[in-house]
Design a protein around this motif. Structure first.
Motif, mmCIF file in Angstrom:
data_model
loop_
_atom_site.group_PDB
_atom_site.id
_atom_site.type_symbol
_atom_site.label_atom_id
_atom_site.label_comp_id
_atom_site.label_asym_id
_atom_site.label_seq_id
_atom_site.Cartn_x
_atom_site.Cartn_y
_atom_site.Cartn_z
ATOM 1 N N LYS A 72 0.778 -1.230 0.000
ATOM 2 C CA LYS A 72 0.000 0.000 0.000
ATOM 3 C C LYS A 72 0.817 1.291 0.000
ATOM 4 N N THR A 73 2.121 1.196 0.169
ATOM 5 C CA THR A 73 2.961 2.396 0.142
ATOM 6 C C THR A 73 4.182 2.134 -0.742
ATOM 7 N N GLU A 74 4.908 3.189 -1.001
ATOM 8 C CA GLU A 74 6.163 3.058 -1.748
ATOM 9 C C GLU A 74 7.326 3.494 -0.882
ATOM 10 N N TRP A 75 7.223 3.263 0.419
ATOM 11 C CA TRP A 75 8.279 3.665 1.336
ATOM 12 C C TRP A 75 9.537 2.859 1.091
ATOM 13 N N LYS A 76 10.645 3.539 1.190
ATOM 14 C CA LYS A 76 11.951 2.893 1.069
ATOM 15 C C LYS A 76 12.275 2.167 2.375
ATOM 16 N N THR A 77 13.211 1.251 2.302
ATOM 17 C CA THR A 77 13.652 0.501 3.486
ATOM 18 C C THR A 77 14.147 1.444 4.576
ATOM 19 N N THR A 78 14.850 2.499 4.179
ATOM 20 C CA THR A 78 15.369 3.451 5.175
ATOM 21 C C THR A 78 14.228 4.151 5.917
ATOM 22 N N THR A 79 13.142 4.431 5.214
ATOM 23 C CA THR A 79 11.983 5.069 5.849
ATOM 24 C C THR A 79 11.391 4.143 6.902
ATOM 25 N N VAL A 80 11.214 2.888 6.545
ATOM 26 C CA VAL A 80 10.653 1.910 7.478
ATOM 27 C C VAL A 80 11.563 1.777 8.702
ATOM 28 N N LYS A 81 12.862 1.679 8.480
ATOM 29 C CA LYS A 81 13.799 1.537 9.601
ATOM 30 C C LYS A 81 13.808 2.784 10.479
ATOM 31 N N THR A 82 13.689 3.963 9.870
ATOM 32 C CA THR A 82 13.621 5.209 10.643
ATOM 33 C C THR A 82 12.366 5.227 11.512
ATOM 34 N N LEU A 83 11.243 4.833 10.939
ATOM 35 C CA LEU A 83 9.989 4.805 11.699
ATOM 36 C C LEU A 83 10.050 3.788 12.833
ATOM 37 N N LEU A 84 10.621 2.636 12.571
ATOM 38 C CA LEU A 84 10.785 1.628 13.625
ATOM 39 C C LEU A 84 11.665 2.181 14.746
ATOM 40 N N ALA A 85 12.749 2.858 14.383
ATOM 41 C CA ALA A 85 13.651 3.439 15.382
ATOM 42 C C ALA A 85 12.931 4.492 16.224
ATOM 43 N N ARG A 86 12.106 5.312 15.587
ATOM 44 C CA ARG A 86 11.348 6.324 16.322
ATOM 45 C C ARG A 86 10.389 5.674 17.316
ATOM 46 N N LEU A 87 9.751 4.593 16.886
ATOM 47 C CA LEU A 87 8.814 3.893 17.765
ATOM 48 C C LEU A 87 9.530 3.232 18.939
ATOM 49 N N VAL A 88 10.738 2.764 18.705
ATOM 50 C CA VAL A 88 11.562 2.205 19.797
ATOM 51 C C VAL A 88 11.943 3.346 20.742
ATOM 52 N N GLU A 89 12.347 4.477 20.183
ATOM 53 C CA GLU A 89 12.740 5.642 20.986
ATOM 54 C C GLU A 89 11.568 6.146 21.837
ATOM 55 N N LYS A 90 10.365 6.095 21.282
ATOM 56 C CA LYS A 90 9.163 6.522 22.009
ATOM 57 C C LYS A 90 8.693 5.460 23.015
ATOM 58 N N LYS A 91 9.407 4.348 23.057
ATOM 59 C CA LYS A 91 9.084 3.232 23.945
ATOM 60 C C LYS A 91 7.716 2.615 23.625
ATOM 61 N N LEU A 92 7.413 2.594 22.327
ATOM 62 C CA LEU A 92 6.199 1.939 21.853
ATOM 63 C C LEU A 92 6.512 0.552 21.305
ATOM 64 N N LEU A 93 7.768 0.360 20.888
ATOM 65 C CA LEU A 93 8.239 -0.936 20.413
ATOM 66 C C LEU A 93 9.505 -1.321 21.164
ATOM 67 N N SER A 94 9.688 -2.621 21.317
ATOM 68 C CA SER A 94 10.978 -3.124 21.808
ATOM 69 C C SER A 94 11.677 -3.755 20.617
ATOM 70 N N THR A 95 12.973 -3.871 20.716
ATOM 71 C CA THR A 95 13.732 -4.508 19.655
ATOM 72 C C THR A 95 14.747 -5.458 20.277
ATOM 73 N N GLU A 96 14.932 -6.568 19.596
ATOM 74 C CA GLU A 96 15.870 -7.586 20.070
ATOM 75 C C GLU A 96 16.642 -8.112 18.869
ATOM 76 N N LYS A 97 17.973 -8.115 18.977
ATOM 77 C CA LYS A 97 18.792 -8.620 17.878
ATOM 78 C C LYS A 97 18.789 -10.145 17.939
ATOM 79 N N LEU A 98 18.462 -10.747 16.830
ATOM 80 C CA LEU A 98 18.441 -12.205 16.715
ATOM 81 C C LEU A 98 19.202 -12.563 15.444
#
Length: 147
Positions: A38-64
């Motif tokens: 549904k969008t034409e977002w680049k990978t960098t856009t998605v990663k930036t948004l994920l990082a913002r959500l982690v920063e806002k403490k709305l998402l957690s992230t775990e390296k696997l």
């Protein structure tokens, strides 16, 4: 996390959160693949948004291994409550009924949804007021015409 503590979620972040809530846990690659429908977002856009959500403490992230797994730190219901509070805070109290009617008119609802709404309205009717007062200006506000 209490609803009041949740930071504002932008429309773009909301798209990411919907995917995370639906998937339970996900990777940036999975988010990108689902968003590509549904969008034409680049990978960098998605990663930036994920990082913002982690920063806002709305998402957690775990390296696997060589990827990061993202999980929501808030329930979808809390996110919806935040959006509802923001919407209702933007409109005149006198218009809430009309807005709710519009939402109902424009939404696809199941029989169960309608039954729940009917019950909620019957319960609400017991304590309903006769007149809703405008909340657009402070009570002590008075219009002063320039001379």
């Amino acid at each position: 996390m209490a609803t009041r503590e949740i930071q504002h979620i932008t429309d773009a972040e909301w798209e990411i959160m919907r995917i995370v809530w639906t998937q339970g846990e996900t990777t940036s690659k999975e988010v990108q693949q689902l968003l590509n429908q549904k969008t034409e977002w680049k990978t960098t856009t998605v990663k930036t948004l994920l990082a913002r959500l982690v920063e806002k403490k709305l998402l957690s992230t775990e390296k696997l291994g060589n990827k990061f797994i993202y999980r929501s730190l808030i329930e979808e219901k809390s996110g919806i409550q935040l959006e509802t509070d923001e919407l209702l805070g933007k409109i005149c109290a006198k218009e809430v009924g009309a807005v709710l009617k519009t939402i109902i008119d424009e939404s696809v609802l199941s029989v169960e949804d309608i039954e729940q709404l009917e019950k909620a309205l019957q319960k609400k009717k017991k304590n309903a007021v006769d007149v809703i007062l405008c909340n657009c200006t402070p009570k002590d506000y008075s219009y002063k015409q320039a001379n």
